[in-house]
Design an enzyme around this catalytic site. Structure first.
Site, PDB file in Angstrom:
ATOM      1  N   ASP A  53       0.864  -1.186   0.000  1.00 62.90           N
ATOM      2  CA  ASP A  53       0.000   0.000   0.000  1.00 62.90           C
ATOM      3  C   ASP A  53       0.900   1.236   0.000  1.00 62.90           C
ATOM      4  O   ASP A  53       1.606   1.504   0.990  1.00 62.90           O
ATOM      5  CB  ASP A  53      -0.916  -0.012   1.236  1.00 62.90           C
ATOM      6  N   ASN A  84       2.821   5.788 -11.112  1.00 68.05           N
ATOM      7  CA  ASN A  84       1.538   5.825 -11.828  1.00 68.05           C
ATOM      8  C   ASN A  84       0.338   5.854 -10.887  1.00 68.05           C
ATOM      9  O   ASN A  84      -0.620   6.585 -11.133  1.00 68.05           O
ATOM     10  CB  ASN A  84       1.444   4.618 -12.769  1.00 68.05           C
ATOM     11  N   TYR A  94      -6.707  16.198  -4.379  1.00 73.93           N
ATOM     12  CA  TYR A  94      -6.169  15.583  -5.600  1.00 73.93           C
ATOM     13  C   TYR A  94      -5.384  16.598  -6.431  1.00 73.93           C
ATOM     14  O   TYR A  94      -4.226  16.359  -6.779  1.00 73.93           O
ATOM     15  CB  TYR A  94      -7.315  14.989  -6.418  1.00 73.93           C
ATOM     16  N   LYS A 130      -1.345  16.758  -7.276  1.00 80.44           N
ATOM     17  CA  LYS A 130      -0.826  16.724  -8.652  1.00 80.44           C
ATOM     18  C   LYS A 130       0.001  17.976  -8.949  1.00 80.44           C
ATOM     19  O   LYS A 130       0.957  17.933  -9.715  1.00 80.44           O
ATOM     20  CB  LYS A 130      -1.972  16.564  -9.652  1.00 80.44           C
ATOM     21  N   VAL A 143      -5.515  13.510 -19.391  1.00 82.52           N
ATOM     22  CA  VAL A 143      -6.927  13.890 -19.267  1.00 82.52           C
ATOM     23  C   VAL A 143      -7.715  12.593 -19.058  1.00 82.52           C
ATOM     24  O   VAL A 143      -7.121  11.533 -18.868  1.00 82.52           O
ATOM     25  CB  VAL A 143      -7.411  14.666 -20.513  1.00 82.52           C
TER      26      VAL A 143
HETATM   27  N1  LIG Z   1      -8.257   7.715 -15.302  1.00 81.47           N
HETATM   28  C1  LIG Z   1      -8.286   9.017 -15.564  1.00 81.47           C
HETATM   29  O1  LIG Z   1      -9.253   9.552 -16.133  1.00 81.47           O
HETATM   30  C2  LIG Z   1      -7.111   9.888 -15.202  1.00 81.47           C
HETATM   31  C3  LIG Z   1      -7.147  11.260 -15.561  1.00 81.47           C
HETATM   32  C4  LIG Z   1      -6.064  12.059 -15.233  1.00 81.47           C
HETATM   33  C5  LIG Z   1      -4.965  11.507 -14.587  1.00 81.47           C
HETATM   34  N2  LIG Z   1      -4.961  10.174 -14.265  1.00 81.47           N
HETATM   35  C6  LIG Z   1      -3.787   9.643 -13.563  1.00 81.47           C
HETATM   36  O2  LIG Z   1      -3.436   8.383 -14.086  1.00 81.47           O
HETATM   37  C7  LIG Z   1      -2.899   7.554 -13.059  1.00 81.47           C
HETATM   38  C8  LIG Z   1      -3.636   6.210 -13.045  1.00 81.47           C
HETATM   39  O3  LIG Z   1      -4.990   6.450 -12.747  1.00 81.47           O
HETATM   40  P1  LIG Z   1      -6.095   5.299 -12.701  1.00 81.47           P
HETATM   41  O4  LIG Z   1      -7.361   5.885 -13.199  1.00 81.47           O
HETATM   42  O5  LIG Z   1      -5.594   4.064 -13.364  1.00 81.47           O
HETATM   43  O6  LIG Z   1      -6.310   4.988 -11.166  1.00 81.47           O
HETATM   44  P2  LIG Z   1      -5.258   4.672  -9.966  1.00 81.47           P
HETATM   45  O7  LIG Z   1      -6.089   4.304  -8.798  1.00 81.47           O
HETATM   46  O8  LIG Z   1      -4.286   5.761  -9.771  1.00 81.47           O
HETATM   47  O9  LIG Z   1      -4.415   3.505 -10.530  1.00 81.47           O
HETATM   48  C9  LIG Z   1      -4.789   2.227 -10.421  1.00 81.47           C
HETATM   49  C10 LIG Z   1      -3.554   1.408 -10.056  1.00 81.47           C
HETATM   50  O10 LIG Z   1      -2.927   1.926  -8.886  1.00 81.47           O
HETATM   51  C11 LIG Z   1      -3.002   0.948  -7.830  1.00 81.47           C
HETATM   52  N3  LIG Z   1      -3.155   1.688  -6.572  1.00 81.47           N
HETATM   53  C12 LIG Z   1      -4.092   2.608  -6.248  1.00 81.47           C
HETATM   54  N4  LIG Z   1      -3.912   3.023  -4.982  1.00 81.47           N
HETATM   55  C13 LIG Z   1      -2.833   2.357  -4.505  1.00 81.47           C
HETATM   56  C14 LIG Z   1      -2.167   2.333  -3.244  1.00 81.47           C
HETATM   57  N5  LIG Z   1      -2.570   3.067  -2.202  1.00 81.47           N
HETATM   58  N6  LIG Z   1      -1.085   1.545  -3.114  1.00 81.47           N
HETATM   59  C15 LIG Z   1      -0.669   0.766  -4.129  1.00 81.47           C
HETATM   60  N7  LIG Z   1      -1.267   0.743  -5.325  1.00 81.47           N
HETATM   61  C16 LIG Z   1      -2.346   1.525  -5.512  1.00 81.47           C
HETATM   62  C17 LIG Z   1      -4.185   0.064  -8.242  1.00 81.47           C
HETATM   63  O11 LIG Z   1      -4.137  -1.261  -7.791  1.00 81.47           O
HETATM   64  P3  LIG Z   1      -4.729  -1.737  -6.373  1.00 81.47           P
HETATM   65  O12 LIG Z   1      -6.148  -1.249  -6.345  1.00 81.47           O
HETATM   66  O13 LIG Z   1      -4.598  -3.220  -6.414  1.00 81.47           O
HETATM   67  O14 LIG Z   1      -3.876  -1.125  -5.344  1.00 81.47           O
HETATM   68  C18 LIG Z   1      -4.007   0.035  -9.768  1.00 81.47           C
HETATM   69  O15 LIG Z   1      -2.957  -0.838 -10.126  1.00 81.47           O
HETATM   70  C19 LIG Z   1      -3.051   8.348 -11.743  1.00 81.47           C
HETATM   71  O16 LIG Z   1      -1.816   8.946 -11.416  1.00 81.47           O
HETATM   72  C20 LIG Z   1      -4.079   9.410 -12.075  1.00 81.47           C
HETATM   73  O17 LIG Z   1      -3.904  10.584 -11.310  1.00 81.47           O
HETATM   74  C21 LIG Z   1      -6.007   9.363 -14.546  1.00 81.47           C
END
Ligand SMILES: NC(=O)c1ccc[n+]([C@@H]2O[C@H](COP(=O)([O-])OP(=O)(O)OC[C@H]3O[C@@H](n4cnc5c(N)ncnc54)[C@H](OP(=O)(O)O)[C@@H]3O)[C@@H](O)[C@H]2O)c1
Length: 273
Positions: free
Chosen positions: A78, A103, A169, A173, A200
């Site tokens: 975590d 990420n 958030y 960022k 985005v």
């Molecule tokens: N999706 C969008 O629309 C969007 C838009 C702008 C920016 N972003 C950026 O893109 C990145 C990825 O976003 P995402 O939408 O895929 O969601 P995310 O929750 O950041 O990423 C999912 C991944 O992170 C792991 N994770 C989340 N919290 C964790 C923790 N406390 N410890 C360890 N692992 C953790 C999750 O697995 P587990 O649940 O198994 O831990 C999963 O592998 C982020 O940095 C986000 O800010 C996303």
């Protein structure tokens, strides 16, 4: 060819020589993190895969071994916990890590700030700010010592300003943006690349889950995780910032210019420390 976008990186060196042999991908089990892991393995690097749930990480590790012949080490951790880096070091201390991808970092709540327990926000900030900073300090220091490597921070357009539902958030960022820009300025000429990649709305399971919880449907136009990974990896050596095309009017070149200006001003005050 530049970045990690193919097995050959800049200057005739391979991606593995420049950014390897090991990559650590934080938040690797799904979405953009999973796409980063697959593309990094396809480029010839071995991977340490971090997330909380062991099942999807182990399945991805098997996939990387089978599809790319990569070595892969899954670690359930975590990243909000204060001992996250210690846990990561238990598996990485014997490995030469040349790429760190921060990420994991989305907001899983989309709630007004005062409507949640503050500890939820502290956890988000610990993951996005404190653990990212600790990992960049640890891996970045080792990379600088070896004269090569890359730090890729996956960010969001929310870094450029706050708004409703964004308090913790967008603040986290914005930290990552300014932190990455400063690191880029400090590490220029050392062989260590730094990139903050501002995304985005992207088609990840985390986003879909959050929308489903609120009874909303995903927007019609979402960026594909594979496109995020290929763009970020291809621009790794063109930091400090890469903005998704949709972030119109926010020019990465202007940010670079600003970093250079601030660096010059800082040098005029503090000299060459
Ligand atoms: N999706 C969008 O629309 C969007 C838009 C702008 C920016 N972003 C950026 O893109 C990145 C990825 O976003 P995402 O939408 O895929 O969601 P995310 O929750 O950041 O990423 C999912 C991944 O992170 C792991 N994770 C989340 N919290 C964790 C923790 N406390 N410890 C360890 N692992 C953790 C999750 O697995 P587990 O649940 O198994 O831990 C999963 O592998 C982020 O940095 C986000 O800010 C996303």
């Amino acid at each position: 060819m530049s970045g990690v976008g193919a097995s050959t990186a800049t200057g005739g060196t391979t991606a593995r020589q420049r950014y390897g042999p090991w990559a650590v991908i934080a938040g690797a089990s799904e979405g953009t993190g999973r796409a980063f892991a697959r593309q990094v393995a396809a480029a010839g690097l071995d991977c340490v895969l971090l997330a909380r749930r062991p099942g999807p990480l182990e399945a991805l590790a098997d996939e990387l071994r089978a599809d790319f012949g990569a070595a892969a080490v899954p670690l359930a951790v975590d990243l909000s916990e204060p001992d996250a880096l210690e846990r990561i070091r238990e598996v990485t201390d014997g490995l030469e890590v040349g790429l760190y991808v921060a990420n994991a970092g989305a907001d899983p709540y989309a709630t007004p700030f005062l409507d949640r327990d503050v500890e939820d926000w502290v956890g988000l900030v610990n993951r996005n700010v404190v653990t990212t900073m600790r990992c960049c300090h640890h891996f970045g220091g080792l990379m600088r010592g070896r004269g090569h490597g890359g730090l890729l921070l996956v960010g969001s357009g929310a870094c450029y300003g706050g708004g409703r539902l964004l308090a913790a958030y967008s603040g986290s960022k914005a930290f990552e943006l300014c932190f990455a820009e400063s690191l880029w300025a400090e590490l220029r000429g050392t062989g260590v690349d730094v990139l903050f990649q501002a995304l985005v709305t992207t088609d990840t399971p985390a986003l879909r889950e959050l929308l489903a919880e609120g009874g909303q449907r995903p927007p019609s136009r979402l960026v594909a995780p594979a496109d995020v990974a290929s763009t970020g990896l291809a621009h790794l050596d063109r930091g400090p910032v890469y903005n998704s095309r949709q972030l119109l009017g926010l020019r990465a070149g202007t940010r670079r210019l600003r970093v250079r200006l601030v660096t010059r001003l800082s040098r005029s005050v503090f000299g060459d420390r």
